[in-house]
Design an enzyme around this catalytic site. Structure first.
Site, mmCIF file in Angstrom:
data_model
loop_
_atom_site.group_PDB
_atom_site.id
_atom_site.type_symbol
_atom_site.label_atom_id
_atom_site.label_comp_id
_atom_site.label_asym_id
_atom_site.label_seq_id
_atom_site.Cartn_x
_atom_site.Cartn_y
_atom_site.Cartn_z
ATOM 1 N N LYS A 147 -1.870 45.902 47.296
ATOM 2 C CA LYS A 147 -1.059 46.751 48.175
ATOM 3 C C LYS A 147 -0.542 45.965 49.374
ATOM 4 O O LYS A 147 0.581 46.184 49.821
ATOM 5 C CB LYS A 147 -1.856 47.971 48.635
ATOM 6 C CG LYS A 147 -2.037 49.003 47.539
ATOM 7 C CD LYS A 147 -2.540 50.316 48.096
ATOM 8 C CE LYS A 147 -2.748 51.336 46.973
ATOM 9 N NZ LYS A 147 -3.417 52.545 47.462
ATOM 10 N N LYS B 16 0.185 50.379 32.363
ATOM 11 C CA LYS B 16 -0.200 51.785 32.446
ATOM 12 C C LYS B 16 1.014 52.647 32.840
ATOM 13 O O LYS B 16 1.850 52.196 33.621
ATOM 14 C CB LYS B 16 -1.283 51.920 33.518
ATOM 15 C CG LYS B 16 -2.281 53.038 33.269
ATOM 16 C CD LYS B 16 -3.442 52.936 34.239
ATOM 17 C CE LYS B 16 -3.574 54.228 35.019
ATOM 18 N NZ LYS B 16 -4.730 54.264 35.898
ATOM 19 N N LYS C 89 3.287 56.603 38.190
ATOM 20 C CA LYS C 89 4.239 57.469 38.882
ATOM 21 C C LYS C 89 5.216 56.668 39.723
ATOM 22 O O LYS C 89 6.211 57.185 40.177
ATOM 23 C CB LYS C 89 3.543 58.556 39.727
ATOM 24 C CG LYS C 89 2.246 58.196 40.384
ATOM 25 C CD LYS C 89 1.624 59.433 41.051
ATOM 26 C CE LYS C 89 0.310 59.069 41.722
ATOM 27 N NZ LYS C 89 -0.332 60.159 42.400
#
Ligand code: TRP
Length: 334
Positions: A115, A197, A200
């Site tokens: 992040k 994966k 979103k």
């Protein structure tokens, strides 16, 4: 333990629209766990602000997510569905646990490194101590089991280390949580790149099916899903795109891969993709209908928010008071 039941805690962030992967991989299983465990399912809005958010949008998404928990089948009378920010104990315990967590431990967190790299202009202290807030979420309720995806296992491991460290100093204060192992949810991959994966935050809108996608969109995305040129419907590693579609089909229809391969033996990919799309629509349509109905029932949702925050607050306070006493905070005068 609460009564006869073990305690289960999990949470999701209200950032971005949920995908079919979030539903089949997590939410759907949460529903199946709610009989066996005393469940706390939080909308972890405090975690969300570690990355800059638009306030009205975060507020709306948090409410949408809470509504979706219920629409997915979580009974708010049996499951404690609540906003993390409504229970101040999360922040209070997180502060204390910060003082029992080493910077060396936080430096090793792979999600922080990811992040920080993605948001280089805002590497704030909250992003760094995010795993400690997560530990507080879990330990606040004396949680026995935590259903989490692989990406959160390292945080859960840290939670256990912090709890053990605290207990070794002060005695048996915290229950040591275990990852939930059992019938784990399906791991749904991107429709455009089956080695990734389903997410979103994928930039390619065809890669993910969103829970609010209409039937035409769902079918179109399934038809466009990346497969291979083998031309045989088989469930094997060499055909990851097809395998992902089989996983989706199985999760939506409660079939096994073997049954599915048999059912579509000798048929083409086009036909199978159509069947996958229809199976997904079969799951999403009733979910969307319940969601729309629930979101119009302001009174019901407001009541769930209020009552469950009170319930969570009650259990949180019990743990927090014990912890505050252990670390030497003065007693309250009543
Ligand atoms: N960090 C988790 C995620 O992004 C969400 C989360 C916050 C969580 N607190 C938790 C999950 C406690 C399980 C238990 O997916």
């Amino acid at each position: 333990m609460i009564g006869e039941k073990k305690v289960l805690f999990s949470g999701m962030q209200a950032t971005g629209s949920l995908t079919l992967g979030n539903y089949l991989g997590a939410l759907k299983n949460w529903v199946s766990l709610s009989e066996e465990y005393e469940c706390f399912y939080s909308v972890v809005d405090m975690h969300s602000i570690t990355i800059r958010q638009d306030a009205p949008q975060l507020r709306k998404r948090a409410r949408d997510l809470l509504t979706l928990y219920i629409a997915a089948g979580l009974d708010p009378e049996k499951n404690c569905i609540y906003y993390q920010s409504h229970v101040s104990g999360h922040a209070e315990l997180a502060w204390i646990l910060n003082c029992f967590t080493y910077m060396g431990e936080l430096n090793r967190m792979t999600q922080f490194k990811d992040k920080a790299a993605r948001h280089a202009d805002n590497i704030n202290a909250g992003l760094y101590t995010y795993p400690v807030l997560m530990a507080a979420d879990i330990l606040l309720y004396q949680t026995d089991v935590v259903p989490v995806g692989n990406d959160q296992l390292q945080h859960l491991e840290l939670t256990r280390d912090i709890a053990q460290r605290f207990n070794s100093i002060y005695g048996e204060v915290f229950t040591i949580p275990e990852p939930y192992i059992g019938r784990v949810g399906a791991r749904i991959m991107s429709l455009q790149n089956p080695s990734k994966k389903m997410s979103k935050s994928d930039e390619n809108p065809n890669a993910s099916i969103y829970l609010m996608d209409d039937p035409d969109t769902v079918i179109r995305k399934c038809k466009r899903a990346v497969t291979d040129s083998e031309g045989v419907i088989a469930y094997r590693e060499e055909q990851p795109g097809l395998r992902n579609l089989i996983d989706i089909y199985c999760a939506c229809t409660d079939r096994t891969p073997e049954e599915t391969v048999k059912e579509f033996d000798g048929r083409g990919y086009g036909e199978f993709k159509m069947a996958v799309g229809e199976a997904v629509v079969g799951v999403l349509k009733p979910l969307q209908e319940r969601y729309v109905r629930l979101s119009q029932d302001k009174e019901l949702i407001d009541r769930v928010i209020k009552e469950n925050a009170e319930k969570a607050g009650y259990y949180a306070q019990k743990t927090l008071r014990k912890v505050q006493k252990k670390v030497g905070f003065p007693e309250r005068i009543r």
